[in-house]
Scaffold this motif. Structure first.
Motif, PDB file in Angstrom:
ATOM      1  N   PRO A  20      53.213  53.647 -25.333  1.00 30.46           N
ATOM      2  CA  PRO A  20      52.118  52.742 -25.663  1.00 30.46           C
ATOM      3  C   PRO A  20      52.393  51.272 -25.373  1.00 30.46           C
ATOM      4  CG  PRO A  20      53.157  53.572 -27.644  1.00 30.46           C
ATOM      5  CD  PRO A  20      53.759  54.310 -26.492  1.00 30.46           C
ATOM      6  N   ALA A  21      53.634  50.856 -25.346  1.00 30.87           N
ATOM      7  CA  ALA A  21      53.944  49.445 -25.136  1.00 30.87           C
ATOM      8  C   ALA A  21      54.233  49.132 -23.670  1.00 30.87           C
ATOM      9  CB  ALA A  21      55.141  49.049 -25.993  1.00 30.87           C
ATOM     10  N   MET A  22      53.983  50.064 -22.795  1.00 30.01           N
ATOM     11  CA  MET A  22      54.309  49.884 -21.393  1.00 30.01           C
ATOM     12  C   MET A  22      53.170  49.212 -20.636  1.00 30.01           C
ATOM     13  SD  MET A  22      55.932  52.830 -19.084  1.00 30.01           S
ATOM     14  CE  MET A  22      54.765  53.320 -17.883  1.00 30.01           C
ATOM     15  N   TRP A  23      53.525  48.323 -19.716  1.00 30.18           N
ATOM     16  CA  TRP A  23      52.521  47.694 -18.864  1.00 30.18           C
ATOM     17  C   TRP A  23      51.939  48.746 -17.934  1.00 30.18           C
ATOM     18  CZ3 TRP A  23      54.717  42.592 -16.491  1.00 30.18           C
ATOM     19  CH2 TRP A  23      55.111  41.739 -17.516  1.00 30.18           C
ATOM     20  N   PRO A  24      50.782  48.488 -17.392  1.00 33.19           N
ATOM     21  CA  PRO A  24      50.247  49.403 -16.377  1.00 33.19           C
ATOM     22  C   PRO A  24      51.208  49.471 -15.182  1.00 33.19           C
ATOM     23  CG  PRO A  24      48.569  47.859 -17.104  1.00 33.19           C
ATOM     24  CD  PRO A  24      49.856  47.418 -17.722  1.00 33.19           C
TER      25      PRO A  24
END
Length: 87
Positions: A20-24
């Motif tokens: 969930p905390a990952m950039w696209p």
């Protein structure tokens, strides 16, 4: 009478790959391509500077290095993306 709590409801299964905390990923790849292109062009410009100072001899590769040093970052980043991801 029993109360209904959020934790009592069945959960939906988590997807195989979820952070969930990952950039696209497209944004991450674009940033990496631009930084890589900037480093590559910087390296070409350093080679030209070293050649003009007489510290190295580029010889027949000088034309290719000059072309790489003058190329826009956008084109270098696009070429890098195609090379790395086959797109």
């Amino acid at each position: 009478m029993r109360r209904s709590y959020e934790c009592d409801k069945p959960r939906q299964p988590m997807p195989e790959f979820y952070l969930p905390a990952m950039w696209p990923l497209d944004l991450q790849n674009a940033i990496a391509d631009w930084i890589g292109a900037w480093w590559w062009r910087r390296r070409m410009r350093r080679l030209l500077a070293q050649d003009s100072e007489g510290r190295i001899r580029l010889g027949s590769a000088k034309g290719v290095v000059e072309q790489g040093a003058a190329e826009p970052l956008r084109l270098i980043a696009q070429r890098r993306a195609r090379w790395l991801r086959g797109g």
